[in-house]
Design an enzyme around this catalytic site. Structure first.
Site, mmCIF file in Angstrom:
data_model
loop_
_atom_site.group_PDB
_atom_site.id
_atom_site.type_symbol
_atom_site.label_atom_id
_atom_site.label_comp_id
_atom_site.label_asym_id
_atom_site.label_seq_id
_atom_site.Cartn_x
_atom_site.Cartn_y
_atom_site.Cartn_z
ATOM 1 N N ASN A 1 0.866 -1.183 0.000
ATOM 2 C CA ASN A 1 0.000 0.000 0.000
ATOM 3 C C ASN A 1 0.904 1.234 0.000
ATOM 4 O O ASN A 1 1.459 1.595 1.033
ATOM 5 C CB ASN A 1 -0.890 -0.036 1.261
ATOM 6 C CG ASN A 1 -1.756 1.204 1.411
ATOM 7 O OD1 ASN A 1 -1.864 2.005 0.477
ATOM 8 N ND2 ASN A 1 -2.374 1.353 2.574
ATOM 9 N N LYS B 1 0.119 4.217 -0.307
ATOM 10 C CA LYS B 1 -0.565 5.411 0.241
ATOM 11 C C LYS B 1 -0.285 6.603 -0.682
ATOM 12 O O LYS B 1 -0.153 6.414 -1.894
ATOM 13 C CB LYS B 1 -0.123 5.660 1.684
ATOM 14 C CG LYS B 1 -0.299 4.405 2.546
ATOM 15 C CD LYS B 1 -0.234 4.666 4.014
ATOM 16 C CE LYS B 1 -0.409 3.359 4.770
ATOM 17 N NZ LYS B 1 -0.442 3.514 6.208
ATOM 18 N N HIS C 1 -9.945 1.089 5.087
ATOM 19 C CA HIS C 1 -8.662 1.365 5.755
ATOM 20 C C HIS C 1 -8.906 2.407 6.848
ATOM 21 O O HIS C 1 -9.694 3.336 6.666
ATOM 22 C CB HIS C 1 -7.643 1.882 4.733
ATOM 23 C CG HIS C 1 -6.249 1.921 5.288
ATOM 24 N ND1 HIS C 1 -5.843 2.888 6.173
ATOM 25 C CD2 HIS C 1 -5.188 1.098 5.108
ATOM 26 C CE1 HIS C 1 -4.582 2.650 6.519
ATOM 27 N NE2 HIS C 1 -4.160 1.572 5.882
ATOM 28 N N GLU D 1 -7.262 4.848 7.810
ATOM 29 C CA GLU D 1 -7.025 6.245 7.406
ATOM 30 C C GLU D 1 -8.236 6.805 6.676
ATOM 31 O O GLU D 1 -8.571 7.979 6.821
ATOM 32 C CB GLU D 1 -5.748 6.324 6.542
ATOM 33 C CG GLU D 1 -4.501 6.176 7.398
ATOM 34 C CD GLU D 1 -3.280 5.625 6.676
ATOM 35 O OE1 GLU D 1 -3.251 5.609 5.435
ATOM 36 O OE2 GLU D 1 -2.352 5.196 7.392
ATOM 37 N N GLU E 1 -5.659 -4.839 10.857
ATOM 38 C CA GLU E 1 -4.676 -3.774 11.032
ATOM 39 C C GLU E 1 -4.976 -3.020 12.323
ATOM 40 O O GLU E 1 -5.792 -2.081 12.318
ATOM 41 C CB GLU E 1 -4.755 -2.795 9.858
ATOM 42 C CG GLU E 1 -4.383 -3.385 8.526
ATOM 43 C CD GLU E 1 -3.761 -2.340 7.613
ATOM 44 O OE1 GLU E 1 -2.636 -2.527 7.170
ATOM 45 O OE2 GLU E 1 -4.406 -1.304 7.381
ATOM 46 N N GLY F 1 1.960 2.564 10.845
ATOM 47 C CA GLY F 1 2.895 3.671 10.649
ATOM 48 C C GLY F 1 3.570 4.133 11.929
ATOM 49 O O GLY F 1 4.193 5.195 11.962
ATOM 50 N N SER G 1 3.007 -1.749 10.538
ATOM 51 C CA SER G 1 4.461 -1.735 10.758
ATOM 52 C C SER G 1 5.139 -3.074 10.467
ATOM 53 O O SER G 1 6.090 -3.450 11.148
ATOM 54 C CB SER G 1 4.788 -1.253 12.179
ATOM 55 O OG SER G 1 4.354 0.081 12.351
HETATM 56 P P1 PGA Z 1 2.469 0.544 7.735
HETATM 57 O O1 PGA Z 1 1.038 0.723 7.044
HETATM 58 O O2 PGA Z 1 3.044 -0.740 7.223
HETATM 59 O O3 PGA Z 1 3.254 1.735 7.308
HETATM 60 O O4 PGA Z 1 2.217 0.494 9.205
HETATM 61 C C1 PGA Z 1 0.176 -0.370 6.887
HETATM 62 C C2 PGA Z 1 -1.138 0.092 6.297
HETATM 63 O O5 PGA Z 1 -1.618 1.157 6.689
HETATM 64 O O6 PGA Z 1 -1.734 -0.585 5.458
#
Ligand code: PGA
Length: 254
Positions: free
Chosen positions: A9, A11, A95, A97, A167, A173, A212
């Site tokens: 992803n 982003k 997601h 976010e 998640e 993140g 992460s």
């Molecule tokens: P990250 O993001 O690996 O940077 O924690 C995962 C995600 O949001 O899908």
């Protein structure tokens, strides 16, 4: 045997030049005969670029978002059919976010799933608890409630085409991964919950872990019996990290 899914992803990251470098590296290490399927979810504007690179390789294209309507006056949005034009196979939905920063409701997430499945794409439904909920010991309740709310709208027949990504929001993140045991614990609950609804429908269910994931923790996580792959943000932008995760996962599940 069910393939391990590794979804990158990106982003809102990338540039034509940076994507090109990353994709060249991915083409070198990925192998269509491997046990894992590698999926790239770029920002929509780079979908054409990614498609040009991955054509003929084992790498698949995914999207980070889609609109739940067929077409019309929805400025700035992209439909399922448009994603299909680029041979896009997967699309993230729900997601955290998007739920938190763009106020995406359960109803919208469910509508997106319905459209995606009707259009032949696989929705990757993200679920997970926040830090306060984890600290109150509510993680398992939260994820099952999130699943139940979506299933109530889309129905089991539609939901069987969905890939789940657990998640935990506190791990996204932040550099704080759920331990292999913490992740396995929740993945097991998700699988049991769905298999209790219909064992046959969900016998091949894929449950990915995200939050992460990196080259240091992926090995332990993928050894867990209910973890079927990863949704990777930050580490998927670094060719060396992604390569190490991809090759490591393949050797563990071989
Ligand atoms: P990250 O993001 O690996 O940077 O924690 C995962 C995600 O949001 O899908």
């Amino acid at each position: 045997m069910k393939k391990i899914l590794i979804i990158a992803n990106w982003k809102m990251n990338g540039s034509v030049v940076a994507n090109s470098k990353l994709l060249m590296a991915m083409l070198k290490f990925s192998n269509s005969l491997s046990h894992s399927e590698l999926v790239v979810c770029p920002p929509h504007i780079y979908m054409h670029q990614v498609k040009e690179y991955i054509v003929g390789s084992g790498i698949k294209l995914g999207a980070q978002n889609v609109n739940e309507n067929d077409d019309g006056a929805y400025t700035g949005e992209v439909s399922v059919q448009m994603l299909g034009d680029f041979y896009c196979r997967y699309c993230l939905v729900g997601h955290s976010e998007r739920r938190l920063l763009f106020n995406e409701s359960t109803t919208r997430i469910a509508d997106k799933i319905i459209r995606l499945v009707a259009g032949g794409l696989t929705p990757v439904l993200c679920i997970g608890e926040n830090l306060a909920q984890r600290e109150r010991g509510e993680a398992k309740r939260i994820v099952t409630e999130q699943l139940a709310a979506i299933i109530e709208i889309v129905g089991l027949t539609c939901f069987k085409s969905v890939v789940i990504a657990y998640e935990p929001i506190w791990a996204i993140g932040t550099g704080k991964t759920a331990s292999a045991e913490q992740a396995q614990d929740v993945h097991k609950v998700i699988r049991q919950y769905l298999c209790n609804l219909d064992k046959n429908i969900f016998k091949n269910l894929s449950i990915l872990y995200g939050g992460s994931v990196n080259e240091n923790n992926a090995g332990d996580l993928i050894k867990q019996s209910d973890i079927d792959g990863f949704l990777i943000g930050g580490a998927s932008l670094k060719a060396a990290s992604l390569e190490s995760i991809y090759l490591g996962v393949d050797s563990v599940k071989a």
